[in-house]
Each structure stands twice: as C-alpha cells, then as structure tokens.
Enzyme design. Structure first.
Site, mmCIF file in Angstrom:
data_model
loop_
_atom_site.group_PDB
_atom_site.id
_atom_site.type_symbol
_atom_site.label_atom_id
_atom_site.label_comp_id
_atom_site.label_asym_id
_atom_site.label_seq_id
_atom_site.Cartn_x
_atom_site.Cartn_y
_atom_site.Cartn_z
ATOM 1 N N SER A 242 15.322 9.720 5.364
ATOM 2 C CA SER A 242 14.110 9.406 6.326
ATOM 3 C C SER A 242 13.086 9.128 5.309
ATOM 4 O O SER A 242 13.604 9.382 3.783
ATOM 5 C CB SER A 242 13.454 10.511 7.182
ATOM 6 N N ASP A 243 11.711 8.415 4.875
ATOM 7 C CA ASP A 243 11.054 8.171 3.907
ATOM 8 C C ASP A 243 9.699 7.488 4.676
ATOM 9 O O ASP A 243 9.860 7.015 6.609
ATOM 10 C CB ASP A 243 11.121 6.666 3.419
ATOM 11 N N THR A 244 8.828 7.837 4.325
ATOM 12 C CA THR A 244 7.160 8.007 5.042
ATOM 13 C C THR A 244 6.681 7.257 4.732
ATOM 14 O O THR A 244 6.516 7.034 3.394
ATOM 15 C CB THR A 244 6.408 8.936 5.837
#
Length: 248
Positions: free
Chosen positions: A125-127
């Site tokens: 995941s990445d934001t």
C-alpha cells in the site's frame, strides 16, 4: 352430452404419455443441472482457502496500517518492502497504484522464495496527498511544512491510497491492484494555529505535512470518502476484495 373415451382414442393417450415423458426428462435435466451446480459450488467452497489457512503479509512498516488490519480481525506479519520505487506517472491515482504494486511484488518474491509451497497473501500500500493535482510529499523543512499546511487550509484536497493484493494459494497466484480517493476539507487556520501544529513535530513524517488521526484532526472541517483511506488503508474495500478469494 359427449363423453370422451380415451380407450377409443389411443392417439391422445400416446400424446399425453409423450408429454409426460418429455416433462419428466426436462425435470431430470433440471435436477441434474441443479445437482451439477450444487456440486460445483461445493467443490469451490472446499478448495477455497480460509483466512486461517494462510499467512497475511503486510508490506509496510506503517503502525497505522497494521492497526487497521488488526481492528478488522486480520492476523498478519509485517515485512516492509525494500524495493527501489519507480514512478512513471504524475497522476496521483497512478502513482499510488504503481508504488503499492512494486512494494507488494517485492515482498511476494521474497516470501515465495523463503516459503515455497505455502499459501500466503501480500498487502502492499501507498498513500499520497494531492492538492490541485500536485502531489505533496513529506516536508523536508519547517518552512516547507508551513507552506503545505497554508495551501490546504480553507480548501478541499484529495488523499489517494493505492493497494496491491497478491494471493498465492501454494500453486497459483492472483493479483488485484486498486486505489481509493477521499476529499478532505480543512478549516481556515491562523498563523498561531499553524505554528502550534508545527511545534508538535507531527507534520515532518507525514505526506502533506499532516496526520488526520493526530493533532491536526481539530482542523478538519469534513471528509467525503473513507476515513480509513486517509489514515492509510481502505480496509473495507480490502475486505470486500479478499472475499472473492478466501473465506473469512
């Protein structure tokens, strides 16, 4: 009065019998079809792994993401990705998916090599925070953090979180990469309020120079979308996607 004698008209009886036989055959076909579907469903259920049958690997060291997985009742181990990140797009929705996919693939390759034949699931995941289409990373200085926060106040910006799921059942592998977006509206902030927030030290390891689950929460006027996406992991969407692959 006309009385019908079926014995005097055997052809009608033949038609009736044929119709009955035909209906019976149709019923048999329907039953066999239903049985085949039932058998297929049963087989699918028997061959689908449950959550307890596999190891869930979170490819991120983020304490917020591991907390969300724990709250959702998904036991997991943490194995942060060590890959070099490469971005080929400037669009926030593309960037988060690329990064999530690279992280998940890196962890998947390592896990497959160290645990051959074992079923597992990798979550990468990445934001990113985006304001007027520009991605805001982590500030490198107090002045940059101040500038970021000033650009967000009395304004609506976007937070994108990309997720890449890689499921290995011991033989075959499935992948699914997606993103979720939420809009965040921030109240106007005075210079004193900005200085006070900077003094907490919170902005410097956060994309966009703020953390919604921390002291900055008092400045958030509203959210349109999934709060957990902003925190770092759209756990509800992940759960819905995983139900297609595994039993909970």
């Amino acid at each position: 009065m006309l009385v019908f004698d079926p014995d005097s008209h055997p052809e009608y009886d033949t038609v009736t019998q044929k119709e009955a036989e035909q209906k019976g055959e149709e019923r048999n076909i329907e039953c066999k079809t239903a049985e085949s579907y039932a058998s297929s469903d049963c087989t699918a259920q028997n061959t689908t792994l449950s959550l307890a049958d596999l190891t869930v690997v979170l490819g991120s060291a983020s304490p917020r993401r591991t907390e969300l997985l724990t709250q959702a009742g998904i036991p997991h181990v943490v194995c942060p990705s060590s890959c070099e990140e490469h971005i080929t797009s400037s669009r926030p929705e593309d960037v988060v998916q690329e990064l999530a996919e690279q992280k998940a693939q890196n962890v998947y390759t390592d896990r497959l090599a160290s645990h051959p034949g074992e079923p597992f699931l990798v979550i990468g995941s990445d934001t990113v925070v985006s304001n007027n289409g520009k991605i805001l990373g982590k500030p490198s200085s107090e002045e940059e953090a101040r500038h970021m926060i000033q650009s967000l106040q009395d304004h609506t910006h976007q937070v994108y979180t990309g997720v890449s799921l890689i499921f290995h059942d011991g033989a075959d592998t499935k992948t699914n990469t997606f993103f979720e977006k939420s809009d965040v509206d921030v109240y106007p902030m005075t210079n004193t309020e900005i200085a006070s927030y900077l003094a907490t030290g919170e902005p410097y390891d956060k994309a966009g120079a703020y953390g919604i689950q921390g002291a900055f929460a008092i400045y958030v006027r509203g959210i349109h979308g999934d709060y957990n996406t902003i925190v770092g992991l759209p756990i509800a969407r992940i759960y819905q996607e995983l139900k297609k692959w595994i039993r909970f």
